[in-house]
Design a protein around this motif. Structure first.
Motif, PDB file in Angstrom:
ATOM      1  N   THR A 153      31.861   8.272  24.960  1.00  0.00           N
ATOM      2  CA  THR A 153      30.801   8.312  23.585  1.00  0.00           C
ATOM      3  C   THR A 153      29.280   8.477  24.451  1.00  0.00           C
ATOM      4  N   ASP A 154      28.551   7.045  25.047  1.00  0.00           N
ATOM      5  CA  ASP A 154      28.016   7.482  26.128  1.00  0.00           C
ATOM      6  C   ASP A 154      27.469   8.239  27.208  1.00  0.00           C
ATOM      7  N   ILE A 155      29.280   8.389  27.869  1.00  0.00           N
ATOM      8  CA  ILE A 155      28.798   9.671  28.798  1.00  0.00           C
ATOM      9  C   ILE A 155      27.790  11.334  27.644  1.00  0.00           C
ATOM     10  N   GLY A 156      28.585  11.192  27.093  1.00  0.00           N
ATOM     11  CA  GLY A 156      28.928  12.421  26.036  1.00  0.00           C
ATOM     12  C   GLY A 156      26.583  12.164  24.953  1.00  0.00           C
ATOM     13  N   ASN A 157      26.132  10.958  25.195  1.00  0.00           N
ATOM     14  CA  ASN A 157      24.829  10.902  25.027  1.00  0.00           C
ATOM     15  C   ASN A 157      24.674  11.518  26.583  1.00  0.00           C
ATOM     16  N   ILE A 158      23.952  10.541  27.301  1.00  0.00           N
ATOM     17  CA  ILE A 158      23.510  10.993  28.547  1.00  0.00           C
ATOM     18  C   ILE A 158      23.499  12.824  28.688  1.00  0.00           C
ATOM     19  N   GLN A 159      24.710  13.372  28.765  1.00  0.00           N
ATOM     20  CA  GLN A 159      24.593  14.420  29.151  1.00  0.00           C
ATOM     21  C   GLN A 159      24.012  15.044  28.158  1.00  0.00           C
ATOM     22  N   ASP A 160      23.877  15.153  27.077  1.00  0.00           N
ATOM     23  CA  ASP A 160      23.445  15.062  26.040  1.00  0.00           C
ATOM     24  C   ASP A 160      21.543  15.652  26.290  1.00  0.00           C
ATOM     25  N   LEU A 161      21.116  14.381  27.052  1.00  0.00           N
ATOM     26  CA  LEU A 161      20.224  14.121  26.710  1.00  0.00           C
ATOM     27  C   LEU A 161      19.301  15.207  28.001  1.00  0.00           C
ATOM     28  N   THR A 162      20.555  14.876  29.115  1.00  0.00           N
ATOM     29  CA  THR A 162      20.164  16.706  30.242  1.00  0.00           C
ATOM     30  C   THR A 162      20.366  17.380  30.484  1.00  0.00           C
ATOM     31  N   GLY A 163      20.527  17.595  29.107  1.00  0.00           N
ATOM     32  CA  GLY A 163      20.546  19.332  28.938  1.00  0.00           C
ATOM     33  C   GLY A 163      21.753  19.508  29.401  1.00  0.00           C
ATOM     34  N   ASP A 164      23.055  18.851  29.433  1.00  0.00           N
ATOM     35  CA  ASP A 164      24.005  19.206  29.612  1.00  0.00           C
ATOM     36  C   ASP A 164      25.356  19.308  28.159  1.00  0.00           C
TER      37      ASP A 164
END
Length: 211
Positions: A153-164
């Motif tokens: 979930t933490d990884i997904g939040n960062i990926q969403d923020l960075t456009g992935d």
């Protein structure tokens, strides 16, 4: 890939990182691991006091600028101290347990949260969370599955923020699948599952904005 001792950019606004750490750890189940180190982990819960700025209207503009600069420097110093403590804890845990131990992953996740929420250094945050995920998934202990889901979930939040958005949706989907299959079964209203569903909805909206 950054080295473990690399520091991120420290934000100017003083923020209490121990509060962030306690919130993160409260969402993670305790690790049931029998191996214990001889060294004690450094204290990481020292409160960071809020810095005040002068409100004296009679002060000159130069004095105001000087006071503000000092507050920023003090705040950066306090945050840097917190970062140094967790980096020191990481080194101690690696020396005590080895690089591929759940307690090492725990500290890496805390560092990931620091770089995500405090330093806004998303690449370094992603590095720590992905390294933590690698460590957790290398263990066959079933007690770690919820830690894996939270890390995803933490990884997904960062990926969403960075456009992935595609990567984020994949991470959230994997996390949700883990929570749906844990025993005993989680209630549909479990806040972790509800949070992931909200994240997935956010990703869908971010990847398909209305025109």
């Amino acid at each position: 890939m950054p080295a473990l001792h690399e520091k991120g950019t420290i934000p100017a606004t003083p923020i209490s990182f121990p509060t962030l750490q306690r919130k993160a750890m409260n969402n993670r189940p305790a690790l049931i691991i029998s191996l214990e180190p001889k060294e004690m982990d450094p204290a990481c819960h020292e409160s960071v006091t809020e810095l005040s700025r002068s409100s004296d209207k009679s002060a000159s503009e130069t004095s105001k600028c000087s006071g503000t600069s000092q507050s920023i420097e003090d705040g950066s110093s306090l945050l840097s101290t917190e970062l140094n403590r967790f980096q020191a804890e990481l080194k101690i845990r690696i020396a005590s347990y080895g690089e591929d131990h759940p307690k090492v992953a725990e500290t890496m996740n805390v560092l990931g949260l620091y770089y995500h929420h405090m330093a806004k250094d998303y690449s370094t945050a992603l590095f720590y969370h992905q390294r933590a995920l690698h460590v957790l998934t290398s263990w066959e202990s079933g007690c770690l599955v919820e830690d894996i889901a939270v890390t995803l979930t933490d990884i997904g939040n960062i990926q969403d923020l960075t456009g992935d958005h595609e990567g984020a949706l994949k991470s959230f989907s994997e996390a949700l699948q883990i929570f749906e299959n844990v025993e005993p079964k989680l209630d549909e209203r479990d806040p972790r599952m509800f949070s992931i569903l909200r994240c997935m909805d956010r990703v869908s909206r971010n990847s398909n904005p209305r025109r």
